[in-house]
Motif scaffolding. Structure first.
Motif, PDB file in Angstrom:
ATOM      1  N   LEU A  44       0.827  -1.206   0.000  1.00 25.27           N
ATOM      2  CA  LEU A  44       0.000   0.000   0.000  1.00 25.27           C
ATOM      3  C   LEU A  44       0.866   1.262   0.000  1.00 25.27           C
ATOM      4  O   LEU A  44       0.474   2.302  -0.525  1.00 25.27           O
ATOM      5  N   ILE A  45       2.022   1.153   0.601  1.00 25.77           N
ATOM      6  CA  ILE A  45       2.932   2.289   0.687  1.00 25.77           C
ATOM      7  C   ILE A  45       3.731   2.440  -0.601  1.00 25.77           C
ATOM      8  O   ILE A  45       3.971   3.556  -1.060  1.00 25.77           O
ATOM      9  N   TYR A  46       4.124   1.328  -1.219  1.00 27.14           N
ATOM     10  CA  TYR A  46       4.886   1.412  -2.463  1.00 27.14           C
ATOM     11  C   TYR A  46       4.125   2.217  -3.513  1.00 27.14           C
ATOM     12  O   TYR A  46       4.702   3.069  -4.188  1.00 27.14           O
ATOM     13  N   SER A  47       2.842   1.964  -3.654  1.00 28.83           N
ATOM     14  CA  SER A  47       2.077   2.696  -4.669  1.00 28.83           C
ATOM     15  C   SER A  47       2.043   4.196  -4.356  1.00 28.83           C
ATOM     16  O   SER A  47       2.086   5.023  -5.262  1.00 28.83           O
ATOM     17  N   SER A  48       1.988   4.555  -3.075  1.00 29.35           N
ATOM     18  CA  SER A  48       2.013   5.972  -2.688  1.00 29.35           C
ATOM     19  C   SER A  48       3.396   6.590  -2.912  1.00 29.35           C
ATOM     20  O   SER A  48       3.502   7.732  -3.369  1.00 29.35           O
ATOM     21  N   LEU A  49       4.441   5.842  -2.592  1.00 28.73           N
ATOM     22  CA  LEU A  49       5.800   6.338  -2.804  1.00 28.73           C
ATOM     23  C   LEU A  49       6.031   6.680  -4.266  1.00 28.73           C
ATOM     24  O   LEU A  49       6.669   7.686  -4.595  1.00 28.73           O
ATOM     25  N   GLU A  50       5.499   5.869  -5.148  1.00 30.49           N
ATOM     26  CA  GLU A  50       5.740   6.042  -6.577  1.00 30.49           C
ATOM     27  C   GLU A  50       5.028   7.260  -7.155  1.00 30.49           C
ATOM     28  O   GLU A  50       5.340   7.687  -8.263  1.00 30.49           O
ATOM     29  N   LYS A  51       4.104   7.849  -6.407  1.00 31.61           N
ATOM     30  CA  LYS A  51       3.358   9.033  -6.862  1.00 31.61           C
ATOM     31  C   LYS A  51       3.820  10.326  -6.195  1.00 31.61           C
ATOM     32  O   LYS A  51       3.358  11.399  -6.530  1.00 31.61           O
ATOM     33  N   MET A  52       4.722  10.236  -5.228  1.00 36.03           N
ATOM     34  CA  MET A  52       5.056  11.406  -4.411  1.00 36.03           C
ATOM     35  C   MET A  52       6.019  12.361  -5.105  1.00 36.03           C
ATOM     36  O   MET A  52       6.847  11.961  -5.911  1.00 36.03           O
ATOM     37  N   ASP A  53       5.869  13.625  -4.743  1.00 33.64           N
ATOM     38  CA  ASP A  53       6.832  14.666  -5.099  1.00 33.64           C
ATOM     39  C   ASP A  53       7.629  15.075  -3.865  1.00 33.64           C
ATOM     40  O   ASP A  53       8.752  15.553  -3.966  1.00 33.64           O
ATOM     41  N   VAL A  54       6.994  14.912  -2.692  1.00 29.51           N
ATOM     42  CA  VAL A  54       7.601  15.267  -1.409  1.00 29.51           C
ATOM     43  C   VAL A  54       7.281  14.161  -0.410  1.00 29.51           C
ATOM     44  O   VAL A  54       6.155  13.651  -0.374  1.00 29.51           O
ATOM     45  N   LEU A  55       8.272  13.803   0.407  1.00 27.20           N
ATOM     46  CA  LEU A  55       8.081  12.853   1.504  1.00 27.20           C
ATOM     47  C   LEU A  55       8.231  13.607   2.815  1.00 27.20           C
ATOM     48  O   LEU A  55       9.221  14.314   3.025  1.00 27.20           O
ATOM     49  N   VAL A  56       7.244  13.447   3.699  1.00 31.83           N
ATOM     50  CA  VAL A  56       7.342  13.972   5.063  1.00 31.83           C
ATOM     51  C   VAL A  56       7.433  12.747   5.964  1.00 31.83           C
ATOM     52  O   VAL A  56       6.473  11.985   6.082  1.00 31.83           O
ATOM     53  N   PHE A  57       8.603  12.547   6.537  1.00 35.03           N
ATOM     54  CA  PHE A  57       8.882  11.337   7.313  1.00 35.03           C
ATOM     55  C   PHE A  57       9.022  11.701   8.783  1.00 35.03           C
ATOM     56  O   PHE A  57       9.914  12.467   9.159  1.00 35.03           O
ATOM     57  N   GLY A  58       8.127  11.166   9.622  1.00 30.27           N
ATOM     58  CA  GLY A  58       8.158  11.459  11.049  1.00 30.27           C
ATOM     59  C   GLY A  58       8.325  10.202  11.878  1.00 30.27           C
ATOM     60  O   GLY A  58       7.678   9.188  11.613  1.00 30.27           O
ATOM     61  N   THR A  59       9.183  10.291  12.867  1.00 33.81           N
ATOM     62  CA  THR A  59       9.396   9.168  13.778  1.00 33.81           C
ATOM     63  C   THR A  59       9.644   9.670  15.198  1.00 33.81           C
ATOM     64  O   THR A  59      10.327  10.670  15.399  1.00 33.81           O
ATOM     65  N   PRO A  60       9.076   8.947  16.176  1.00 36.17           N
ATOM     66  CA  PRO A  60       9.500   9.225  17.549  1.00 36.17           C
ATOM     67  C   PRO A  60      10.882   8.601  17.762  1.00 36.17           C
ATOM     68  O   PRO A  60      11.298   7.720  17.006  1.00 36.17           O
ATOM     69  N   ILE A  61      11.572   9.070  18.766  1.00 33.77           N
ATOM     70  CA  ILE A  61      12.865   8.503  19.145  1.00 33.77           C
ATOM     71  C   ILE A  61      12.640   7.591  20.345  1.00 33.77           C
ATOM     72  O   ILE A  61      12.066   8.010  21.349  1.00 33.77           O
ATOM     73  N   TYR A  62      13.062   6.349  20.197  1.00 32.74           N
ATOM     74  CA  TYR A  62      13.020   5.380  21.288  1.00 32.74           C
ATOM     75  C   TYR A  62      14.429   4.857  21.500  1.00 32.74           C
ATOM     76  O   TYR A  62      15.066   4.399  20.541  1.00 32.74           O
ATOM     77  N   PHE A  63      14.920   4.898  22.704  1.00 28.40           N
ATOM     78  CA  PHE A  63      16.260   4.399  23.025  1.00 28.40           C
ATOM     79  C   PHE A  63      17.310   4.938  22.060  1.00 28.40           C
ATOM     80  O   PHE A  63      18.030   4.185  21.402  1.00 28.40           O
TER      81      PHE A  63
END
Length: 187
Positions: A72-91
Motif C-alpha cells: 500500500l505504501i509502495y504505490s504511494s511512494l511512486e506518486k510522491m513529489d515530497v516525503l514527510v517522514f516522522g518518527t518518535p525517538i526510542y532508546f
C-alpha cells in the motif's frame, strides 16, 4: 506515472496515529494543502509491516520483502513529489517501525523497480522525543537525511525536532504547530 497535481506523502512511523509525531506530520500536510498539494498520509501503526526475510535468491542483499501492507505504501511512494517522514525517538534512535520502513525500501534496489521510484523528491524529517534537550538527536536527523539523500537521491529541505513531548505535548505548543505548518507552506 505522476498526475498533474503535486503529491506530498506523509509517513508516521509511530504506534500512535494521533500522537506527537502524527500531529506534526499532519500539520506539514495541512500547510502543503494550503499551497495546492494533494496529500496522502500513511500511519505505520495502522499497517502490518514485517521485517525483511533472509533469502538464498539473487535479490539485493540476499533478502526478500514479505507479503504485507507495505504494498500500500509502495504505490504511494511512486506518486510522491515530497516525503514527510516522522518518527518518535526510542532508546536513542528511530522507532522500529521507522527502521522497518527504511529497510523495506530495498524493494527499489532491484533494477526492474528502480525506475518506478520518483526522481527529484524533496523530503522533510520530523522527530519527537521525551528528553527536554533541544537538538539532542540531531545525529538521528542527520542519519535519516543521509539515508534519503544517498540511497534514494532525495533532497531534505527541512527538519523539525520536538523535545520534551511527553510532559509538553505538541498539541499544546503553538510554536511547533506553526513551524510545521510553515514547512508545508514552503514546499
Amino acid at each position: 506515472m505522476k498526475g498533474s497535481k503535486r503529491v506530498v506523502l506523509g509517513i508516521v512511523a509511530s504506534p500512535h496515529n494521533s500522537g506527537n509525531t502524527a500531529t506534526l506530520v499532519k500539520e506539514v500536510l495541512k500547510g502543503a494543502e494550503e499551497r495546492g498539494y494533494e496529500t496522502d498520509l500513511k500511519c505505520l501503526g495502522d499497517l502490518r509491516i514485517d521485517p525483511l526475510i533472509a533469502s538464498a535468491s539473487d535479490k539485493p542483499y540476499g533478502v526478500n520483502g514479505p507479503e504485507d501492507d507495505m504494498k500500500l505504501i509502495y504505490s504511494s511512494l511512486e506518486k510522491m513529489d515530497v516525503l514527510v517522514f516522522g518518527t518518535p525517538i526510542y532508546f536513542e534512535h528511530v522507532s522500529a517501525r521507522a527502521k522497518m520502513f527504511i529497510d523495506r525500501l530495498i524493494y527499489y534496489d532491484e533494477e526492474s523497480k528502480k525506475v518506478r521510484f520518483p526522481k527529484n523528491v524533496r523530503a522533510v524529517v520530523i522527530i519527537t522525543y521525551e528528553w527536554d534537550k533541544p537538538e539532542a538527536y540531531s545525529s538521528v536527523v542527520k542519519w535519516i537525511k543521509n539515508i534519503l539523500e544517498k540511497y534514494f537521491k532525495m533532497k531534505v529541505v527541512a527538519s523539525l525536532q520536538a523535545e520534551n513531548t511527553v510532559k509538553n505535548p505538541v498539541t499544546n505548543r503553538e510554536d511547533l504547530l506553526k513551524k510545521a505548518r510553515q514547512i508545508g507552506r514552503n514546499l
